[in-house]
Structures are given as structure tokens and as C-alpha cells.
Design a protein around this motif. Structure first.
Motif, short mmCIF file in Angstrom:
data_model
loop_
_atom_site.label_atom_id
_atom_site.label_comp_id
_atom_site.label_asym_id
_atom_site.label_seq_id
_atom_site.Cartn_x
_atom_site.Cartn_y
_atom_site.Cartn_z
N THR A 18 -26.34 20.45 33.94
CA THR A 18 -26.25 18.99 33.90
C THR A 18 -25.08 18.53 33.05
O THR A 18 -24.36 17.59 33.41
CB THR A 18 -27.55 18.37 33.38
OG1 THR A 18 -28.65 18.83 34.18
CG2 THR A 18 -27.50 16.87 33.46
N CYS A 68 -30.35 17.32 28.37
CA CYS A 68 -29.82 17.13 29.72
C CYS A 68 -29.87 15.67 30.16
O CYS A 68 -29.05 15.24 30.98
CB CYS A 68 -30.60 18.00 30.71
SG CYS A 68 -30.88 19.68 30.13
N HIS A 69 -30.83 14.90 29.65
CA HIS A 69 -30.96 13.50 30.03
C HIS A 69 -29.93 12.62 29.32
O HIS A 69 -29.80 11.43 29.64
CB HIS A 69 -32.37 13.00 29.72
CG HIS A 69 -32.82 13.21 28.30
ND1 HIS A 69 -32.59 14.36 27.61
CD2 HIS A 69 -33.50 12.39 27.45
CE1 HIS A 69 -33.10 14.27 26.39
NE2 HIS A 69 -33.64 13.08 26.27
N ARG A 70 -29.20 13.19 28.35
CA ARG A 70 -28.16 12.44 27.63
C ARG A 70 -26.87 13.25 27.63
O ARG A 70 -26.18 13.37 26.62
CB ARG A 70 -28.62 12.14 26.21
CG ARG A 70 -29.85 11.22 26.17
CD ARG A 70 -30.45 11.14 24.79
NE ARG A 70 -31.71 10.40 24.78
CZ ARG A 70 -32.65 10.56 23.85
NH1 ARG A 70 -32.48 11.41 22.86
NH2 ARG A 70 -33.76 9.86 23.91
N SER A 87 -39.10 17.10 33.25
CA SER A 87 -37.80 16.83 32.63
C SER A 87 -36.82 16.60 33.77
O SER A 87 -36.46 17.53 34.48
CB SER A 87 -37.35 18.03 31.79
OG SER A 87 -38.31 18.38 30.82
N SER A 104 -33.14 15.36 35.16
CA SER A 104 -31.75 15.09 34.80
C SER A 104 -30.89 15.20 36.05
O SER A 104 -31.37 15.53 37.13
CB SER A 104 -31.27 16.06 33.72
OG SER A 104 -31.25 17.39 34.22
N PRO A 116 -32.66 9.21 33.94
CA PRO A 116 -33.17 10.55 33.61
C PRO A 116 -34.09 10.49 32.40
O PRO A 116 -34.12 9.49 31.67
CB PRO A 116 -31.90 11.33 33.32
CG PRO A 116 -30.92 10.31 32.84
CD PRO A 116 -31.23 9.06 33.62
N CYS A 158 -37.50 7.33 38.43
CA CYS A 158 -36.12 7.47 37.94
C CYS A 158 -35.19 6.37 38.42
O CYS A 158 -33.96 6.47 38.24
CB CYS A 158 -35.56 8.83 38.37
SG CYS A 158 -36.51 10.23 37.75
N VAL A 213 -33.59 19.15 38.25
CA VAL A 213 -32.20 18.71 38.21
C VAL A 213 -31.83 18.21 39.61
O VAL A 213 -31.96 18.94 40.60
CB VAL A 213 -31.24 19.84 37.79
CG1 VAL A 213 -29.81 19.32 37.71
CG2 VAL A 213 -31.67 20.42 36.44
#
Length: 586
Positions: A131, A163-165, A424, A426, A432, A451, A500
Motif C-alpha cells: 500500500t 497502511c490506511h495512512r 484492515s 487499505s 481506508p 469505505c 488491500v
């Protein structure tokens, strides 16, 4: 009697020669070189020994604390010099080879031998996992050295659970998210002012007092006071159908019961080493509601009568470690852990230690080499004792399930699946993050309902249902219920629910190569199929045209012959790309 004692032909110490002359007997070993007048090997530097002793203070010098002591030296001096390693080996009464093999196994230890230049005080680790790579990590890696200057080391690093940031990096040990060249440069300036260290940012979380005010630890107190029965708790956990949420999905209640049947003394370990690229749910729960995890852990320890509990936390989560260092003493001071002893252990940068037997080796202060697993969970564990091993999120659910009932948890779910799951998510989505959703939800529903849909300008192309090792599926297969046992028939698995999302802007050939490079770096090197296979796969996949037949053969060998899940699952993304995304191989 002479010093020589009995000779070859009797007590006289002499032997009769052929011509009648007397010849002196030769004592075994007499021809070896005499010992040198000073000790062999590397000598202990007295200054280094004093420095190591000052760092260790009154801490025990036990073998299982080797990694903890290596962290003390690394944190203080930014590296592990040969003189400090020698001093530590002397202080802990270990062979230098034992200390060296452990220090060089883990990525976060910088071993500096004689004559080598130590690293600069500030190190910036840039995540290059999937990601972050999609969000510009390669450009960061290219631009940062010139922007930061020669006194800052910039290196690649595997997934940091951000991974979300993305993109993310670590400055020292502090996590830096949504990174840009400018934001990293500002953080490095701050780190320079603090001897290369940057304190981790501690998010707002539910501390001990807030948790207690909301009836926290009441269930544990009922257990310790005898108002709850162990069998009752076991039955609730079994009826709720909670499964291990670290990846394997073994039924939690059944695992607890199997450990209860093992001989005493028993141990327990919490696996907080979620290194799977795309996974960050355990971090979320530790950063927001840590005492819910701690209470669930202590209830589990009470049920299985574990004398000691080890929390093994990945080194990429310094903020979580700081939270636990603050909150665990409060639990102990309140007498809530009187039935067991809590240990907090720090990983050192090794994805393989998320595999439970490798984690046990690391807890014991060794290299994280996976063991051959016994037939049933918990049979052989820490220090050879039966050990209950649960994931962070697994025990986080214990309080809610017992207080609200098994039917409450089991009532959630879609498409024939039961329970709640933390996904999780992303990649190429608008929002995300960690999404708490019913088990069995489809990835299409997850994208649209949780999302906010796909990111602007991106069209859904494919997805990883279970992180790097879970395989890759096309958008045409987006209606599979997302739960344990649903993806195996398609050559994938859901693992730790690390999802992902990929789009038409992503080339699946590049995606698979990124994942294989991760496995190549993270292989522990113990078994040949994985150690050599991942390296060979990277070379084959780096070619302009893939040799599909050879890659298929290599994948079969690695899957069949590797010791643990890393090597067995490393080729899942490759196999899925060759099966579903042939157009990207041209």
C-alpha cells in the motif's frame, strides 16, 4: 611414580626399542601447541563492560532477556558495536556466537564490527510494502536522501501497520504517517535536537480509570472471586464460535479447552506481532481500548490457569508499547493480575515472529526460527511448557462475549457466516481504516458500505483478501463471503482480514513482485525451499517476461516443502496473477 604414569609397556614409563635402546613413551596430546600466555578470542573492553552494566542496572541476566538487553544498547548508542556485544556476552555468561547470531537476525539491530562506520544518529525507515508503494514510497526513498543530508540514513523497511495512512515511515522508532518529504524533514529536525530520538505520538485512549468507570474488570473480579466458573466461561466461548483472529482461525474455545487438558505448569502468550502487509487492526485496538484486551487476556489466563503471560509486541508499534508500559502497572497495583505474572516483550523487526512457534523462540531470547508444530495447540510452548497463544483482537472480544452472551456474538454475520470481524482496509478506497463488519460480508459490500466507495479516478480491478500471503483475486470474484474457509477453494485465504483494494491503475505483475520481495527479505533462512525459492522467484519475476512454467514448478516446491506458512504461502500472489491477470504479464 613418575608424572608420565604407566608407559606403553608397563609401569616403568619406557618402551624397549628394536635395538635394545630405551625410548621414552609419548603422552597423548604432547605434540599439540602449548597454550598461549593470554586468553584466546575477543577480549572484554572494560569501558564497554561498565557501559553495559550501567544500562542493565539490576535487571536479571537471564538468557531469555537477551533481546531486551540488546534493545537497551541499540536505543542508547544507535547501534550494537562489537565491543558492546562482547561485553554483553560476558555479563550474561553467554558465548559471543549466541549473542551475535541473535543480534544479526533482527532487522532493527545495527551490528557494527571493528573498523566499520556506525550509522548516523538519525535513521529514517521508509515502508515499501504494497500500500505504501502504491501511495508513493519509491518517490520518498528517492527524494529523502538529498533533502535530509548525509548525516541521516534512509533505508527501506517492511510494513509498519500504517497502511490506511500511507505512505509511512519511522523516524528512529516513532511512526510518521501520511509522509511527505517536507513533513519527514521537519520531524528529522526535531529528532536531531533529541540525540536522534523522536518520542512516539500517544493517541487518546481509554485509560485504566475510564475503563473501570464503565464496569471494566468487573468480569475478571467475578472470576477471581469464584463468582464465575471456568467451565461456564469455556462453554460461552465455544458457543460463540469465536475464532483466532491472527490468521489461522482456530476455534478459540476449543483451543482454551485443549490447553486446560495439558499438564501444569501452563503459560500464555499474546501475539501482537501483526507484520502481515495490510494489517493494522491489533494496533487500532491497543491504541483505543487497551484494557479490554488486557482484561480478556487475564480472564483467559485464569481459565487455563497460566502462571505467566507474555505479551509479544512488534517493535514497529512504540506508541502501543508506551501505552502498555503505562497501563499494566495500574492493573498490577490494583491486584487484578494476582493469579499470573505479566511480561511485556519487544520484537525487533522480523515478520516471521508472527508465526507462533517463531514468536516463542524470540520470547526465549533466540532467533525467530519456526519449530515443527505439535498436533494440538498449546502442547509445547514457552520454556517447554504448555502455552495458550491468542492474538490481540481475539482476547479483546472476551469481555463482550461473556457479558452479552454467545448468541449476541454469533448473531452477527452474512451469507451463512457468524460473528463480527475487524477488516484492515487499505489501497484504492476513499475511506481506508479498520472496519468492524459482519463476517461473510463481500468485498464489494465492504467497499461500498464501509469505505465510501473507490477512490476518485480509480476503477475496482482486484483485491487481496488476506494480506500479502492471502493471494489476489479479480473484481469479478468480489461476491465471495469474506470469512474463514471461503477462499481456500479459490487458492486464497482470508488470514488476518487484511484487505488491500487494487484498481485499474495498478499492474498486477508489479504488485506480485512487491509482495515476493517482501517474502524474500523476511524469510528466516532456516529451510532451503523458502530461503532459496523466494530469491529465485524474485529473479524470475524481475524479468521482462515471466517464465510461467518455471514459476509454477517453483511454487509447487515451496508450497509442499517449506517448514512454515511463510514459504508455503509466499507464491499465492504469483499463482493468482498467473491465473487471473494474464493480460498484465504481457
Amino acid at each position: 611414580m613418575s608424572r608420565d604414569g604407566a608407559g606403553l609397556n608397563g609401569a616403568s614409563g619406557t618402551s624397549q626399542g628394536r635395538a635394545g635402546s630405551v625410548k621414552r613413551s609419548i603422552h597423548p596430546g604432547a605434540g599439540r601447541r602449548k597454550a598461549v600466555p593470554f586468553p584466546k578470542g575477543r577480549q572484554v573492553d572494560s569501558d564497554a563492560l561498565r557501559e553495559v552494566q550501567a544500562l542493565l542496572g539490576d535487571r536479571p541476566r537471564r538468557r531469555d532477556l537477551l533481546i531486551e538487553h540488546l534493545h537497551l544498547i541499540q536505543d542508547r548508542y544507535h547501534c550494537l558495536s562489537a565491543r558492546h556485544l562482547t561485553a554483553l556476552a560476558h555479563e550474561m555468561k553467554l558465548a559471543l556466537a549466541e549473542v551475535y547470531e541473535v543480534a544479526t537476525f533482527y532487522a532493527h539491530f545495527d551490528v557494527v564490527l571493528d573498523g566499520e562506520t556506525p550509522p548516523p544518529p538519525v535513521t529514517v525507515r521508509v515502508c515499501d510494502s504494497l500500500t505504501c508503494a502504491m501511495m508513493g514510497a519509491d518517490k520518498l526513498l528517492a527524494d529523502l536522501p538529498a533533502a535530509l543530508g548525509p548525516d541521516v540514513r534512509v533505508v527501506r523497511a517492511p510494513c509498519m501497520g500504517a497502511c490506511h495512512r500511507a505512505p509511512a515511515c519511522a523516524i528512529g522508532h516513532a511512526l510518521h504517517e501520511n509522509a511527505t518529504v517536507e513533513s519527514v524533514a521537519a520531524a528529522v529536525t526535531e529528532a536531531r535536537a533529541h540525540d536522534g530520538h523522536l518520542e512516539p505520538r500517544i493517541p487518546d485512549y481509554i485509560d485504566f480509570d475510564r475503563y473501570r468507570a464503565d464496569a471494566g474488570y468487573r468480569l475478571l473480579e467475578d472470576c477471581l472471586a469464584g463468582r464465575r466458573d471456568r467451565e461456564q466461561i469455556l462453554q460461552v466461548m465455544e458457543n460463540a464460535k469465536l475464532r483466532g483472529l491472527g490468521g489461522a482461525g482456530f476455534p478459540t474455545g476449543r483451543k482454551w479447552r485443549l490447553v486446560c487438558q495439558a499438564p501444569k505448569p501452563r503459560m500464555m502468550a499474546i501475539n501482537g506481532d501483526e507484520g502481515e502487509p495490510g494489517t493494522f487492526k491489533d494496533r487500532h485496538y491497543l491504541e483505543t481500548d487497551p484494557h479490554r484486551m488486557l482484561e480478556g487476556m487475564l480472564i483467559a489466563a485464569w481459565v487455563v490457569e497460566a502462571e505467566e503471560v507474555y505479551i509479544y509486541l512488534r517493535d514497529e508499534y512504540p506508541q502501543c508499547r508506551e501505552i502498555l508500559l503505562r497501563e499494566i502497572p495500574k492493573v498490577e497495583q490494583a491486584g487484578l493480575s494476582r493469579h499470573t505474572k505479566i511480561h511485556l516483550r519487544r520484537g525487533a523487526g522480523a515478520y516471521i515472529c508472527g508465526e507462533e512457534s517463531a514468536m516463542i523462540e524470540s520470547i526465549e531470547g533466540k532467533r525467530g526460527l519456526p519449530r515443527h508444530k505439535p498436533p494440538y495447540p498449546g502442547q509445547v510452548g514457552i520454556f517447554g511448557r504448555p502455552t495458550l497463544i491468542n492474538n490481540v483482537e481475539t482476547v479483546w472480544w472476551v469481555r463482550d462475549i461473556v457479558e452479552k452472551g454467545a448468541d449476541w456474538f454469533a448473531s452477527f454475520g452474512r451469507n451463512g457466516c457468524t460473528g463480527l470481524r475487524s477488516f484492515s482496509v487499505s489501497g484504492r478506497v476513499k475511506e481506508p481504516g479498520v472496519k468492524l463488519a459482519p463476517a461473510g460480508i463481500t468485498v464489494r459490500e465492504l467497499i461500498d458500505e464501509y469505505c465510501g466507495g473507490m477512490a476518485e479516478g480509480h476503477e475496482f480491478k482486484g483485491y487481496l483478501p488476506g494480506g500479502a500471503s492471502g493471494g489476489i483475486l479479480p473484481a469479478s470474484m468480489a461476491d465471495i463471503p469474506m470469512d474463514f474457509g471461503q477462499f481456500e477453494k479459490h487458492g486464497c485465504f482470508i488470514g488476518s482480514h487484511a484487505v488491500v483494494i487494487l484498481s485499474d491503475k495498478d499492474n498486477m505483475k508489479d504488485v506480485a513482485l512487491n509482495l515476493m520481495r517482501f517474502f524474500e527479505d523476511e524469510s528466516c533462512g532456516q529451510c532451503t525451499p523458502c530461503r532459496v525459492g523466494t530469491e529465485k522467484a524474485v529473479k524470475l519475476m524481475s524479468q521482462p517476461t515471466w517464465d510461467v512454467a518455471l514459476l509454477e514448478e517453483l511454487a509447487r516446491v515451496m508450497t509442499d516443502a517449506s517448514i512454515c506458512g511463510l514459504g508455503q504461502a509466499a507464491c499465492n500472489p504469483v499463482k493468482m496473477v498467473m491465473k487471473h491477470f494474464r493480460e498484465d504479464l504481457r
